[in-house]
Scaffold this active site. Sequence first.
Site, PDB file in Angstrom:
ATOM      1  N   ARG A  39     -23.464  26.024 -30.500  1.00  0.00           N
ATOM      2  CA  ARG A  39     -23.698  27.318 -31.146  1.00  0.00           C
ATOM      3  C   ARG A  39     -24.816  28.083 -30.453  1.00  0.00           C
ATOM      4  NH1 ARG A  39     -22.653  25.601 -37.408  1.00  0.00           N
ATOM      5  NH2 ARG A  39     -20.459  26.161 -37.349  1.00  0.00           N
ATOM      6  N   LYS A 204      -5.047  20.023 -48.522  1.00  0.00           N
ATOM      7  CA  LYS A 204      -4.615  20.502 -49.849  1.00  0.00           C
ATOM      8  C   LYS A 204      -4.076  21.920 -49.871  1.00  0.00           C
ATOM      9  CE  LYS A 204      -8.193  17.850 -52.131  1.00  0.00           C
ATOM     10  NZ  LYS A 204      -9.605  18.148 -52.032  1.00  0.00           N
ATOM     11  N   GLY A 361     -12.434  25.218 -38.645  1.00  0.00           N
ATOM     12  CA  GLY A 361     -12.415  23.986 -39.434  1.00  0.00           C
ATOM     13  C   GLY A 361     -11.845  22.789 -38.690  1.00  0.00           C
ATOM     14  N   GLY A 384     -15.358  28.719 -42.735  1.00  0.00           N
ATOM     15  CA  GLY A 384     -15.162  29.530 -43.940  1.00  0.00           C
ATOM     16  C   GLY A 384     -14.809  30.967 -43.609  1.00  0.00           C
TER      17      GLY A 384
HETATM   18  P1  AMP Z   1      -8.290  20.613 -43.952  1.00  0.00           P
HETATM   19  O1  AMP Z   1      -9.782  20.499 -44.018  1.00  0.00           O
HETATM   20  O2  AMP Z   1      -7.665  21.157 -45.190  1.00  0.00           O
HETATM   21  O3  AMP Z   1      -7.824  21.320 -42.696  1.00  0.00           O
HETATM   22  O4  AMP Z   1      -7.742  19.128 -43.895  1.00  0.00           O
HETATM   23  C1  AMP Z   1      -7.937  18.308 -42.801  1.00  0.00           C
HETATM   24  C2  AMP Z   1      -7.698  16.890 -43.203  1.00  0.00           C
HETATM   25  O5  AMP Z   1      -6.392  16.756 -43.700  1.00  0.00           O
HETATM   26  C3  AMP Z   1      -7.827  15.931 -42.058  1.00  0.00           C
HETATM   27  O6  AMP Z   1      -8.942  15.121 -42.256  1.00  0.00           O
HETATM   28  C4  AMP Z   1      -6.526  15.131 -42.113  1.00  0.00           C
HETATM   29  O7  AMP Z   1      -6.720  13.737 -41.977  1.00  0.00           O
HETATM   30  C5  AMP Z   1      -6.001  15.428 -43.501  1.00  0.00           C
HETATM   31  N1  AMP Z   1      -4.542  15.273 -43.599  1.00  0.00           N
HETATM   32  C6  AMP Z   1      -3.626  15.786 -42.773  1.00  0.00           C
HETATM   33  N2  AMP Z   1      -2.397  15.394 -43.144  1.00  0.00           N
HETATM   34  C7  AMP Z   1      -2.534  14.619 -44.239  1.00  0.00           C
HETATM   35  C8  AMP Z   1      -1.622  13.899 -45.071  1.00  0.00           C
HETATM   36  N3  AMP Z   1      -0.327  13.924 -44.842  1.00  0.00           N
HETATM   37  N4  AMP Z   1      -2.146  13.194 -46.098  1.00  0.00           N
HETATM   38  C9  AMP Z   1      -3.470  13.196 -46.317  1.00  0.00           C
HETATM   39  N5  AMP Z   1      -4.372  13.836 -45.573  1.00  0.00           N
HETATM   40  C10 AMP Z   1      -3.916  14.542 -44.534  1.00  0.00           C
END
Ligand code: AMP
Length: 404
Positions: A39, A204, A361, A384
């Site tokens: 950064r 999620k 992210g 974010g």
């Molecule tokens: P995010 O911060 O929402 O982009 O989520 C990223 C995280 O989602 C990573 O740490 C992945 O390991 C997790 N992830 C991706 N696919 C899956 C899945 N099918 N089940 C559970 N976690 C997942």
Amino acid sequence: MAKLTKKSVNDLNVRDKKVLVRCDFNVPIKNGAITNDKRISAALPTIEKLIEGGGKIILCSHLGKPKNGPEAQFSLAPVAERLSELLNKKVVFAKDDSVIGENAKKAIGEMNSGDVVLLENTRFRAEESKNGEAFSKELAEICDVYVNDAFGSAHRAHCSTAGVTDFVKGETAVGYLMEKEIEFLGNAVENPVRPFVAILGGAKVADKLNVIANLLEKCDTLIIGGGMAYTFLKAQGKEVGKSLVDNDKLDYCREMLTKAEKLGKKLLLPIDDIVAKEFPNPIDAPIEIQTVPADGIPADCMGLDIGSETRKLFSDAVKTAKTIVWNGPMGVFENPQLAKGTLELAWAVSEADAVTVIGGGDSVAAVTQLGFAKKMTHISTGGGASLEYLEGNVLPGIQVIQDK
Ligand code: AMP
């Protein structure tokens, strides 16, 4: 590509003027040592441009989350030191618990053109995150011109990112980092060269509700993989076993599926999955996996990555794209056995003759870890902030900057 409508550092004449620059120096620090200075180096082009222009450059930033005012562990002192090394020039650190106290004012008073001063962590002042008027005024009083180059903080209306502009006497402008984010991330979503393919993944559905809705309206094809796909599959009536599902969002997913149909947009979901009986623990531990069709996930299994048919389906969909925006991995990429989906898609995205934007992210961590970062057109620096951009929101830290 549409032109930047905001004033940028290129439009400023800063000779002999005091320029307050809001940077994003929120770097990881362990035992007083900076463990990753990306950064800081990312901020160099803007700082160097202002030095060349003969300005007196006063830098400010937040670092971490001090709870009740000053905390030594969140001091920006180590950043001043690293910045001096990277600029090959003395950066004066204005050590001052009130950020703009006697010490800072003295350091600023002694500046010559081309000098650089770094103020103490703006969050040492509790008013900072409340966008309080008094601190905003203090910040404005020490400068003639204000530049915001902190994209990672642009989604927050704080004194140093927004409030200060109400009181600055002279011009306000965005720095090069901000300019890049607006040009690539902003334009990819608002003025995409078509076909525009958006890819969403990650854990999620709930975290990205507005991103899904907004991108569905803007893109031609929306690809949904990763953990969030299983709520969609369940919403379609499929058996998803122990996969990650957000039962509160089933109706929302149905709404999105209907919306896609009505708008004539393609919404692609996994047609097969790599499943296992348990989530790997630790996350990179070897596990027993199998590939099954998306409507045949055994009740005692969970989907952890997209299968080979889906990898082909998704990769084919990005091949002809002219704009690709990607946020969120296709599977648990931290585990080598479950990284194939993310890896193959990263490969397909990097090979496409398109503007490719990675929207912050975990997707940044994924493409970097898998070695594809250099092949993308733009990697957003703010988690974010980039999500808010993808949601179609106006970011306060950009909105407050003067138009050209
Ligand atoms: P995010 O911060 O929402 O982009 O989520 C990223 C995280 O989602 C990573 O740490 C992945 O390991 C997790 N992830 C991706 N696919 C899956 C899945 N099918 N089940 C559970 N976690 C997942």
